[in-house]
Design a protein around this motif. Structure first.
Motif, mmCIF file in Angstrom:
data_model
loop_
_atom_site.group_PDB
_atom_site.id
_atom_site.type_symbol
_atom_site.label_atom_id
_atom_site.label_comp_id
_atom_site.label_asym_id
_atom_site.label_seq_id
_atom_site.Cartn_x
_atom_site.Cartn_y
_atom_site.Cartn_z
ATOM 1 N N CYS A 72 0.853 -1.188 0.000
ATOM 2 C CA CYS A 72 0.000 0.000 0.000
ATOM 3 C C CYS A 72 0.891 1.240 0.000
ATOM 4 N N HIS A 74 0.391 3.995 1.186
ATOM 5 C CA HIS A 74 0.244 4.789 2.413
ATOM 6 C C HIS A 74 1.385 4.513 3.384
ATOM 7 N N VAL A 75 1.532 3.257 3.854
ATOM 8 C CA VAL A 75 2.631 2.923 4.776
ATOM 9 C C VAL A 75 3.296 1.595 4.447
ATOM 10 N N CYS A 89 -6.634 -2.405 1.751
ATOM 11 C CA CYS A 89 -5.510 -2.485 2.672
ATOM 12 C C CYS A 89 -6.070 -2.762 4.064
ATOM 13 N N HIS A 92 -5.244 0.382 7.212
ATOM 14 C CA HIS A 92 -5.967 1.642 7.399
ATOM 15 C C HIS A 92 -7.180 1.787 6.493
ATOM 16 N N SER A 94 -7.542 1.779 3.055
ATOM 17 C CA SER A 94 -7.499 2.304 1.686
ATOM 18 C C SER A 94 -8.057 1.263 0.739
ATOM 19 N N VAL A 103 -6.264 4.449 -6.658
ATOM 20 C CA VAL A 103 -6.840 4.597 -5.331
ATOM 21 C C VAL A 103 -8.294 5.054 -5.459
ATOM 22 N N GLY A 106 -8.863 6.809 0.469
ATOM 23 C CA GLY A 106 -7.648 6.928 1.254
ATOM 24 C C GLY A 106 -7.765 6.285 2.615
ATOM 25 N N PRO A 107 -6.693 6.392 3.346
ATOM 26 C CA PRO A 107 -5.736 7.473 3.366
ATOM 27 C C PRO A 107 -4.641 7.426 2.295
ATOM 28 N N ALA A 108 -4.485 6.363 1.536
ATOM 29 C CA ALA A 108 -3.489 6.361 0.455
ATOM 30 C C ALA A 108 -3.843 7.484 -0.521
ATOM 31 N N THR A 109 -2.828 8.166 -1.044
ATOM 32 C CA THR A 109 -3.066 9.259 -1.979
ATOM 33 C C THR A 109 -2.668 8.900 -3.404
ATOM 34 N N SER A 110 -2.102 7.705 -3.592
ATOM 35 C CA SER A 110 -1.752 7.244 -4.929
ATOM 36 C C SER A 110 -2.107 5.769 -5.044
#
Length: 127
Positions: A72, A74-75, A89, A92, A94, A103, A106-110
């Motif tokens: 992911c 995000h992290v 994911c 969190h 996403s 995506v 979110g919280p993923a932005t890509s």
């Protein structure tokens, strides 16, 4: 006394297995990824790659296969194979489009990074 025995038993098991990472690992173009028949339609699966890595291989429509790095953005937690029309994911929440890796929430932005694969007979291989 019981705790000492438990601690000894756990330490005898050795080191925990290393956490898998997303990507192709040490595989190279032309290396086999997975049999076509193993990838469920409108879903997918995580495939172990050499070097303790994994790929997410999906079949969003009959005969259409795509692969993504399942980390992911995000992290870095590994996403789950598609279920209910989305890749999710577990860390969190996403969500990603199983056809494009983009995506959706979110919280993923890509989106997920696509990995080039192609069909070779009954197998999918790295392109």
């Amino acid at each position: 006394m019981l705790l000492c025995g438990l601690a000894a038993a756990l330490s005898a098991c050795g080191e925990p297995a290393p956490r898998k990472t997303g990507g192709v690992g040490t595989a190279r173009p032309g290396d086999r990824v997975v049999a076509v028949a193993s990838v469920p339609e409108k879903s997918g699966l995580l495939v172990d790659m050499p070097g303790n890595a994994q790929l997410l291989v999906v079949q969003p429509r009959s005969g259409e296969f795509r692969a993504f790095n399942p980390a992911c953005p995000h992290v870095g937690s590994l996403v789950n194979p598609p279920a209910g029309g989305a890749i999710t994911c577990p860390l969190h929440g996403s969500t990603f489009d199983p056809s494009t890796g983009e995506v959706r929430k979110g919280p993923a932005t890509s989106g997920l990074t696509e990995v080039a694969i192609s069909r070779s007979g009954d197998d999918l291989v790295l392109a």
